[in-house]
Design an enzyme around this catalytic site. Structure first.
Site, mmCIF file in Angstrom:
data_model
loop_
_atom_site.group_PDB
_atom_site.id
_atom_site.type_symbol
_atom_site.label_atom_id
_atom_site.label_comp_id
_atom_site.label_asym_id
_atom_site.label_seq_id
_atom_site.Cartn_x
_atom_site.Cartn_y
_atom_site.Cartn_z
ATOM 1 N N GLY A 102 -0.393 6.800 12.831
ATOM 2 C CA GLY A 102 -0.898 7.775 13.704
ATOM 3 C C GLY A 102 -1.506 9.070 13.097
ATOM 4 O O GLY A 102 -2.609 9.254 12.736
ATOM 5 N N HIS B 93 -8.742 -3.033 10.986
ATOM 6 C CA HIS B 93 -7.715 -2.314 10.533
ATOM 7 C C HIS B 93 -6.372 -2.637 11.472
ATOM 8 O O HIS B 93 -5.294 -2.212 11.079
ATOM 9 C CB HIS B 93 -7.917 -0.662 11.097
ATOM 10 C CG HIS B 93 -7.173 0.346 10.779
ATOM 11 N ND1 HIS B 93 -6.720 0.556 9.500
ATOM 12 C CD2 HIS B 93 -6.140 1.031 11.669
ATOM 13 C CE1 HIS B 93 -5.810 1.573 9.677
ATOM 14 N NE2 HIS B 93 -5.637 1.812 10.771
ATOM 15 N N ASP C 35 -12.009 -3.282 7.054
ATOM 16 C CA ASP C 35 -11.499 -2.014 7.848
ATOM 17 C C ASP C 35 -12.399 -0.837 7.819
ATOM 18 O O ASP C 35 -12.464 -0.313 6.716
ATOM 19 C CB ASP C 35 -10.050 -1.865 7.179
ATOM 20 C CG ASP C 35 -9.061 -0.857 7.705
ATOM 21 O OD1 ASP C 35 -9.573 0.027 8.636
ATOM 22 O OD2 ASP C 35 -7.911 -0.787 7.286
ATOM 23 N N SER D 224 -1.435 2.130 8.047
ATOM 24 C CA SER D 224 -2.348 3.167 8.292
ATOM 25 C C SER D 224 -1.760 4.726 7.751
ATOM 26 O O SER D 224 -1.222 4.726 6.693
ATOM 27 C CB SER D 224 -2.581 3.175 9.755
ATOM 28 O OG SER D 224 -3.865 4.229 9.954
ATOM 29 N N TRP D 225 -1.567 5.540 8.654
ATOM 30 C CA TRP D 225 -0.827 6.674 8.160
ATOM 31 C C TRP D 225 0.440 6.383 7.848
ATOM 32 O O TRP D 225 1.124 7.099 6.896
ATOM 33 C CB TRP D 225 -0.822 7.834 9.489
ATOM 34 C CG TRP D 225 0.247 8.749 9.220
ATOM 35 C CD1 TRP D 225 1.671 8.501 9.953
ATOM 36 C CD2 TRP D 225 0.556 9.978 8.422
ATOM 37 N NE1 TRP D 225 2.412 9.719 9.727
ATOM 38 C CE2 TRP D 225 1.720 10.569 8.758
ATOM 39 C CE3 TRP D 225 -0.239 10.187 7.645
ATOM 40 C CZ2 TRP D 225 2.147 11.454 7.931
ATOM 41 C CZ3 TRP D 225 0.058 11.440 6.860
ATOM 42 C CH2 TRP D 225 1.470 11.995 7.203
#
Length: 333
Positions: free
Chosen positions: A48, A298, A270, A115-116
């Site tokens: 996020g 991704h 990605d 990801s984050w």
């Protein structure tokens, strides 16, 4: 319990217990625990920053072997208040994870994220290395200015239609600074305008996440209003503040966790988190294992990514380490 030969999801399961952890007079974060209470503690760190932990993430882990812990970071999904940016920084999120670990009486846990979630996992591990068994990191994002600029402008080279939809509604006079234009609406007084901006931001992210674009999946994703709202507001807020990280810090401080095992899983195509960051971490971390899933972007929903993540977690429960050759030979990806 064993995963399927294709390393697909484990069967659906419900939390054994869940709740809200009060952090201060403003924030509460949602947490849940399922699986074996005496199993290997594992925590999932969502992306996020505002994305939240979807229930399907429980199914990455063998519930007979793992004590599975999911949580929603400040402002995300089931956390309260939703989308709140006051007292919301990377450093505070790190301390929240540690507070959750202590509240659940976990000695050490396997830290997994995407990801984050990889950014926060690395920041947490470098702050509290003695609390970590190791790491499974998917789609590395280091929070650098280049990565942020790539998201805001560079991805149009691969997804021109999605980027045009992302910026096309912004008045021409504001197009020179898209982030500011979004912030103006995401944090304005008009609730409908805030939600509309968040939905456009989220749709852009989802549209660029898959190697094989699926408009039905994108449209379904943008219906989850809490995730959409939290992601739009917190993404923009963290981008504006350079993810609250000193440039190069996560690479510079890798020595604090380089004694721990890590598996890095990266989509070869990605676009949201390009493979250069995963390779940089791999080069800086002696003994790290990097697996590039050639036919993936991704999204963790892509079969090659999901299969490799589950295979890796299965391997860890038996070996408490990662080995590139053994993982490559232990089943299909």
């Amino acid at each position: 319990m064993d995963a399927t030969p294709e390393f697909d999801f484990f069967p659906p399961l419900e939390p054994r217990r869940s709740g809200l952890l009060r952090l201060d007079d403003l924030h509460e974060i949602y947490w849940e625990e399922c699986g074996n209470p005496d199993g290997i503690p594992v925590v999932y760190v969502h992306g996020g920053p505002g994305g939240g932990s979807s229930p399907d993430k429980r199914r990455w882990y063998d519930p007979d072997a793992y004590r599975i812990i999911l949580f929603d970071q400040r402002g995300a999904f089931r956390a309260k208040p939703l989308g709140e940016v006051e007292r919301n920084t990377t450093q505070l999120l790190v301390e929240d994870m540690e507070a959750l670990r202590k509240m659940l009486d976990v000695d050490k846990w396997l830290v997994t994220g995407g990801s984050w979630g990889t950014t926060l996992s690395l920041a947490y591990g470098q702050t509290y290395p003695d609390a970590c068994l190791g790491f499974v990191l998917r789609g590395i994002f280091l929070g650098s200015p280049d990565e942020i600029d790539w998201f805001m402008r560079g991805m149009r080279r691969f997804f021109p239609k999605a980027h045009d939809d992302f910026i096309g509604w912004i008045p021409q006079a504001e197009k020179h600074d898209i982030l500011t234009a979004y912030e103006k609406r995401l944090f304005g007084k008009d609730a409908d305008a805030r939600m509309d901006a968040a939905r456009r931001w989220f749709k852009y992210t989802e549209s660029c996440s898959l190697l094989r674009h699926d408009p039905d999946l994108v449209e379904e994703a943008v219906k989850n209003d809490p995730v959409v709202y939290g992601t739009g507001r917190l993404d923009a807020f963290y981008f504006r503040n350079s993810m609250f990280l000193e440039p190069g810090k996560l690479i510079r401080d890798i020595g604090r966790i380089s004694h721990l095992p890590v598996m890095i899983i990266q989509g070869g195509h990605d676009v949201i988190a390009p493979p250069a960051a995963a390779y940089a971490i791999h080069r800086a971390w002696p003994g790290s294992v990097l697996h590039v899933v050639a036919d993936a972007g991704h999204s963790p929903s892509e079969p090659g990514i999901r299969s490799k993540v589950i295979q890796t977690i299965e391997y860890y429960k038996r070996n408490k380490r990662f080995d590139a050759a053994a993982l490559q030979a232990s089943g299909p990806v």
